[in-house]
Design a protein around this motif. Structure first.
Motif, PDB file in Angstrom:
ATOM      1  N   TYR A   1      10.643   4.378  11.595  1.00 30.64           N
ATOM      2  CA  TYR A   1      11.645   3.806  10.695  1.00 30.64           C
ATOM      3  C   TYR A   1      11.119   2.539  10.029  1.00 30.64           C
ATOM      4  CZ  TYR A   1      15.664   6.722  11.964  1.00 30.64           C
ATOM      5  OH  TYR A   1      16.537   7.752  12.112  1.00 30.64           O
ATOM      6  N   VAL A   2      10.528   1.668  10.822  1.00 26.86           N
ATOM      7  CA  VAL A   2      10.091   0.371  10.277  1.00 26.86           C
ATOM      8  C   VAL A   2       9.003   0.588   9.229  1.00 26.86           C
ATOM      9  CG1 VAL A   2       8.882  -1.771  10.828  1.00 26.86           C
ATOM     10  CG2 VAL A   2      10.775  -1.000  12.268  1.00 26.86           C
TER      11      VAL A   2
ATOM     12  N   LEU B   1      -1.060   0.888   5.011  1.00 29.33           N
ATOM     13  CA  LEU B   1      -1.681   0.343   6.218  1.00 29.33           C
ATOM     14  C   LEU B   1      -0.877  -0.844   6.742  1.00 29.33           C
ATOM     15  CD1 LEU B   1      -4.065   1.004   7.967  1.00 29.33           C
ATOM     16  CD2 LEU B   1      -5.447  -0.614   6.638  1.00 29.33           C
ATOM     17  N   VAL B   2      -0.432  -1.713   5.826  1.00 36.96           N
ATOM     18  CA  VAL B   2       0.373  -2.868   6.244  1.00 36.96           C
ATOM     19  C   VAL B   2       1.710  -2.394   6.810  1.00 36.96           C
ATOM     20  CG1 VAL B   2       1.425  -5.025   5.502  1.00 36.96           C
ATOM     21  CG2 VAL B   2      -0.759  -4.299   4.502  1.00 36.96           C
ATOM     22  N   ALA B   3       2.275  -1.371   6.148  1.00 35.68           N
ATOM     23  CA  ALA B   3       3.546  -0.836   6.630  1.00 35.68           C
ATOM     24  C   ALA B   3       3.384  -0.309   8.049  1.00 35.68           C
ATOM     25  CB  ALA B   3       4.027   0.279   5.695  1.00 35.68           C
ATOM     26  N   ILE B   4       2.260   0.361   8.290  1.00 35.67           N
ATOM     27  CA  ILE B   4       2.003   0.890   9.633  1.00 35.67           C
ATOM     28  C   ILE B   4       1.895  -0.254  10.637  1.00 35.67           C
ATOM     29  CG2 ILE B   4       0.233   2.012  11.048  1.00 35.67           C
ATOM     30  CD1 ILE B   4      -0.212   3.953   8.699  1.00 35.67           C
TER      31      ILE B   4
ATOM     32  N   ALA C   1       3.912  -3.431  15.221  1.00 32.46           N
ATOM     33  CA  ALA C   1       4.432  -4.698  15.738  1.00 32.46           C
ATOM     34  C   ALA C   1       5.850  -4.514  16.268  1.00 32.46           C
ATOM     35  CB  ALA C   1       4.408  -5.758  14.639  1.00 32.46           C
ATOM     36  N   ALA C   2       6.661  -3.762  15.531  1.00 33.84           N
ATOM     37  CA  ALA C   2       8.046  -3.549  15.967  1.00 33.84           C
ATOM     38  C   ALA C   2       8.068  -2.853  17.331  1.00 33.84           C
ATOM     39  CB  ALA C   2       8.800  -2.710  14.929  1.00 33.84           C
ATOM     40  N   SER C   3       7.235  -1.831  17.488  1.00 36.38           N
ATOM     41  CA  SER C   3       7.207  -1.122  18.770  1.00 36.38           C
ATOM     42  C   SER C   3       6.683  -2.002  19.890  1.00 36.38           C
ATOM     43  CB  SER C   3       6.346   0.131  18.660  1.00 36.38           C
ATOM     44  OG  SER C   3       7.065   1.135  18.018  1.00 36.38           O
TER      45      SER C   3
ATOM     46  N   LEU D   1       0.698   1.592  20.826  1.00 40.18           N
ATOM     47  CA  LEU D   1      -0.072   2.760  20.375  1.00 40.18           C
ATOM     48  C   LEU D   1       0.846   3.920  20.003  1.00 40.18           C
ATOM     49  CD1 LEU D   1      -2.997   2.480  22.906  1.00 40.18           C
ATOM     50  CD2 LEU D   1      -3.178   2.298  20.415  1.00 40.18           C
ATOM     51  N   VAL D   2       1.932   4.072  20.752  1.00 36.30           N
ATOM     52  CA  VAL D   2       2.921   5.072  20.350  1.00 36.30           C
ATOM     53  C   VAL D   2       3.477   4.696  18.984  1.00 36.30           C
ATOM     54  CG1 VAL D   2       5.201   6.033  20.871  1.00 36.30           C
ATOM     55  CG2 VAL D   2       3.527   5.746  22.699  1.00 36.30           C
ATOM     56  N   GLY D   3       3.688   3.386  18.791  1.00 37.88           N
ATOM     57  CA  GLY D   3       4.154   2.920  17.490  1.00 37.88           C
ATOM     58  C   GLY D   3       3.167   3.283  16.389  1.00 37.88           C
TER      59      GLY D   3
END
Lengths: 339, 296, 238
Positions: free
Chosen positions: A79-80, A109-112, A117-119, A244-246
């Motif tokens: 989502y993020v 890449l930045v979005a990823i 970071a969120a995860s 890593l899951v994130g």
């Protein structure tokens, strides 16, 4: 220990490293050539799930913690990063008090990285709670926390509830030189992310840090008595796994160009357990094999409705009763090597 | 905050309180079964939600295929599901003895997928109606609120079942066997008691309680293949909050959380789905073993 | 002594036992005749407790032969063995903390007719009668031991196996337990005892077996104890 014993154990280690390196090289070559024969979209999807499963396996296989809530990291990062790639705003708090930023749609890449970071942050919060209990309680707590995140994603405005985030742009990298909307380019981008994630896991497991994790898995009171703060190690492993899951979830949302509730639902947490179990708990390559098998199965059996779920259940039961080593674990056991 | 509270009518308040008590009754029955099973088998029964659903479907089939009504269902469904549990324990769970407890969780998760998947194939995801039995239709005016008879029955009957279970385990000879076998199964067996049979019957009894809850739920929530799927996760949180060490603990925690959830629906509806999980997080911070748990 | 040709009540031949992967008993041969008190001596880790547990069928895997009243029990589960009339009072006493004293006492089911009636058990252990409603594990060590012995007297078992009943207890309680064992013998019970304390054992035992490394290495009657004292000191390292 005698000098001979040390050198022979070093030799075993070297042989183990060599086996792993060969297997890794073969895997990489196969994956690099695969788009020539297999539908790339399937491969990208499978690679994301493979990274998801490898990161999950980091916890169950090397720390002995069974998380039944890893979908929360996959889904939230999805989502993020989808939101960042498509909209690019951050709104936390109320209108006059809080953080309100508007970056505009971001480079993928930045979005990823925002997704990761969120995860990771979610991993710190949930991990600190979950590691307070062990075993089955840990599983139930992670499951309950992920259900909470599910309801959050259902209700938060930026996720668009039942609709999810659709039409996420795939964008360009390196000042437009790399166009991810080209399927082949996207495939190698995903493969690169997978290899980086996999290498991190491999490095961590074989580091002194990884040795401490394994000793906690084998005998936690003993590890504590040796002076290791086992809670800190467990939390660090949990956060790393979550991040890593994130990475997998964020990449997946860019590949699929959407983020939806499916990825935060607890059924997804069950699926990653199944992938890892089928491939082999605690093996390096098992989760990859398991992910490819389960994703392929879902694609081929998509027309059978809920029977897919029944088949998954049957595989679960069969694996637990008769096939606890999993595919890769069984092969490694037969050949007497470590994979 | 005073004004919104005053704005809520006592009718609505007590209505939600009653709904909370009913949910609490289901939490109590399900977490009680989980605790009993966990004590003897060291397994967290992930199939509990699915078997709760099977209990409700039993009631539906009994009525629509055999013309046997609610009261028969209340008797037969737990027996049928209990027998299914006995088969599951004898053919599968028994083989996990000596393995990590997590395998029991994985196996029963797989069973839940199978059971729910099969029912979804034949019945889709929508609900099937099941009527309130004629004896319990209508309601009573208690002055401060209107009490639908069936809902009152569910709360009272669940309490009776919970207390009877508590009595059986804490105050009878059979219960003494159970408690002793939970502590030291091999010694109890060396006294000449067939502990494996007790374990099998315990699993049957635990899932029978889930089926009983399913029958009670059928007239309230309709009969749906996924009625237990999400529910069981909340029950897990209830179990973490209460701790699985105590029978009375699971009952009290179950009812209490149902009420808290009901009250949240009145004062902050958006949070009602998550309040149990938030309480779980707080309890983990303050008393990780759970409110009634012994330190693990 | 009974007629030597009569069949022993309990007869072990080549008994082997394993806990998981580890092989503990390597062929134990012994027999116990009806009405005897036989004591197993040996150092820690010699396999005494494992011998009792193997007779009871409580180890992971066992092989060889264990006959009770002529019935081969090697393939039986421990609940069936118990039903033949064998009862164990384990070393750690095995009092259940979630049961009160009365429940602990009444827990083992009757396996045969002819167990001691409750009032006789209370005659032997008057302390228990006063504490029936206490939690089992709230009793003192000595009382717990009395409870652990008392509860197997009710069941009608004819062979009682007592694993270190005097361990960690005060001398006055050890005396009481010695007195109890002699009384039980007089009532016709057969007793297989594991003891570290052979001074105590010598007050109750008819015969001794000495164990080392999972085997019986010696055996003699109580009358031969004095003659075997030097050997015994070597065996037990005391």
């Amino acid at each position: 220990m005698t000098a001979h014993a040390i050198s022979s154990s070093a030799a075993i280690d070297a042989a183990k490293r060599r086996d792993e390196l060969i297997a890794f090289a073969v895997l990489f070559l196969v994956l690099a050539a695969a788009p020539a024969v297999i539908y790339p979209f399937f491969l990208m999807q499978a690679l994301c799930f493979a990274l998801f499963a490898c990161a999950f396996n980091l916890l169950i296989g090397y720390v002995g913690l069974l998380s039944f809530g890893h979908a929360m990291f996959l889904g939230l990062a999805g989502y993020v990063s989808a939101h960042m790639a498509k909209v690019g705003t951050i709104d936390i708090g109320s209108a006059n008090f809080g953080i309100h930023l508007n970056f505009g749609p971001m480079n993928p890449l930045v979005a990823i990285l925002f997704g990761v970071a969120a995860s990771a942050i979610l991993g710190v919060l949930t991990g600190a709670l979950a590691i307070r209990r062990q075993g089955i309680y840990f599983a139930m707590i992670t499951l309950a926390l992920s259900q909470m995140i599910y309801f959050f994603c259902l209700q938060a405005p930026f996720t668009h509830g039942e609709d999810g985030i659709q039409g996420v742009p795939q964008g360009k990298l390196l000042l437009g030189h790399i166009d991810l909307s080209q399927q082949t380019t996207m495939y190698y981008f995903v493969l690169a992310i997978f290899v980086v994630g996999f290498a991190i896991i491999h490095r961590v497991v074989n580091s002194p840090f990884g040795d401490v994790l394994k000793s906690i898995r084998e005998n936690e009171p003993r590890a504590i008595s040796l002076g290791y703060k086992s809670d800190q190690y467990k939390l660090a492993a949990f956060v790393l796994s979550a991040a890593l899951v994130g990475l997998a979830g964020a990449t997946k949302s860019i590949v699929a160009q959407n983020a939806s509730l499916t990825d935060v639902h607890f059924a997804m947490s069950g699926e990653v357990v199944l992938m890892t179990l089928v491939g082999g708990l605690g093996t390096f390559f098992g989760p990859i094999v398991g992910a490819f098998i389960i994703v392929a199965m879902q694609n081929y059996l998509a027309g059978f409705g809920q029977w897919v779920q029944v088949i998954q259940g049957v595989i679960f039961v069969a694996c637990v009763l008769a096939f606890r080593r999993g595919i890769v674990g069984e092969i490694a056991h037969r050949l007497g090597i470590s994979l | 905050m005073m004004i919104p509270i005053l704005n809520i009518s006592t009718q609505a308040l007590f209505g939600q309180l009653l709904l909370g008590l009913i949910n609490g009754a289901f939490y109590a029955l399900l977490s009680l079964g989980l605790a009993v099973i966990f004590g003897m088998l060291n397994i967290v029964n992930f199939a509990h939600g699915a078997l709760y659903m099977v209990g409700a479907f039993c009631a539906y089939f009994l009525l629509n295929l055999f013309g046997l009504g609610y009261w028969w269902a209340l008797l037969i469904a737990p027996i049928v599901v209990g027998a299914l549990g006995v088969v599951i324990e004898r053919t599968m769970l028994q083989r996990l003895a000596g393995l990590d407890h997590l395998y029991g969780l994985l196996l029963t998760f797989g069973l839940a997928l199978i059971i729910q998947g099969v029912f979804q194939n034949y019945f889709g995801s929508s609900g099937l109606p099941y009527a309130i039995p004629p004896e319990l239709q209508g309601g009573s005016n208690l002055g401060f609120m209107y009490l639908p008879n069936y809902r009152g029955w569910v709360v009272v009957f669940s309490l009776v079942v919970c207390l009877a279970t508590w009595f059986m385990i804490e105050r009878t000879k059979l219960g003494a066997y159970l408690r002793a076998a939970t502590e030291n199964p091999s010694l109890v067996r060396a006294f000449g008691i067939n502990v494996p049979l007790m374990i099998t019957l315990t699993y049957g009894f635990g899932v029978g309680l889930a089926a009983l809850a399913g029958v009670l739920a059928a007239p309230i929530n309709q009969v749906r293949p996924l009625m237990g799927a999400d529910f069981i996760i909340v029950v897990f949180a209830v179990v973490v909050i209460g701790g699985m060490g105590s029978i009375m603990g699971s009952v009290v925690t179950g009812f209490m959380l149902g009420v808290v959830e009901g009250m949240t629906k009145v004062f902050w509806p958006e949070a009602s789905n998550t309040v149990v999980f938030v309480i779980m997080a707080v309890v983990l911070l303050i008393k990780p073993a759970g409110l009634f748990g012994r330190t693990a | 002594m009974l007629d030597a040709t009569s069949q022993p009540l309990l007869e072990l031949a080549g008994l082997q036992a394993w806990y998981g992967e580890s092989h503990i008993l390597h062929g134990v041969d012994l027999d116990v005749r009806a009405g005897e008190v036989v004591t197993l001596l040996g150092r820690n880790g010699a396999g005494k407790t494992t011998t009792l547990k193997s007779i009871m069928g409580m180890v992971g895997k066992r092989a060889g032969s264990v006959r009770f009243e002529g019935t081969e029990t090697i393939h039986m589960s421990s609940d069936r063995i118990a039903r033949l009339g064998i009862a164990l009072c384990p070393e750690e006493r095995g009092i259940f903390s979630s049961l009160n004293v009365e429940e602990n006492l009444m827990l083992p089911p009757q396996v045969r007719p002819g167990g001691l009636p409750l009032d006789q058990i209370f005659d032997l252990f008057p302390n228990l009668k006063e504490r029936l409603s206490s939690q089992g594990t709230k009793l003192s060590g000595g009382e717990q031991q009395m409870l652990a012995i008392g509860r197997i007297l009710r069941t009608g078992a004819t062979l009682l196996m007592l694993d270190e009943p005097t361990e960690g207890l005060a001398p006055v309680i050890i005396q009481q337990i010695g007195h109890t064992i002699r009384k039980l013998k007089a009532q016709g019970f057969t007793i297989l005892l594991v003891e570290q304390n052979f001074r105590f054992a010598s007050t109750v035992a008819d015969r001794y077996y000495v164990m080392e490394h999972g085997k019986i290495i010696d055996g003699f009657a109580n009358s031969e104890l004095a003659a075997n004292m030097d050997k015994l000191h070597t065996y037990l390292g005391v």
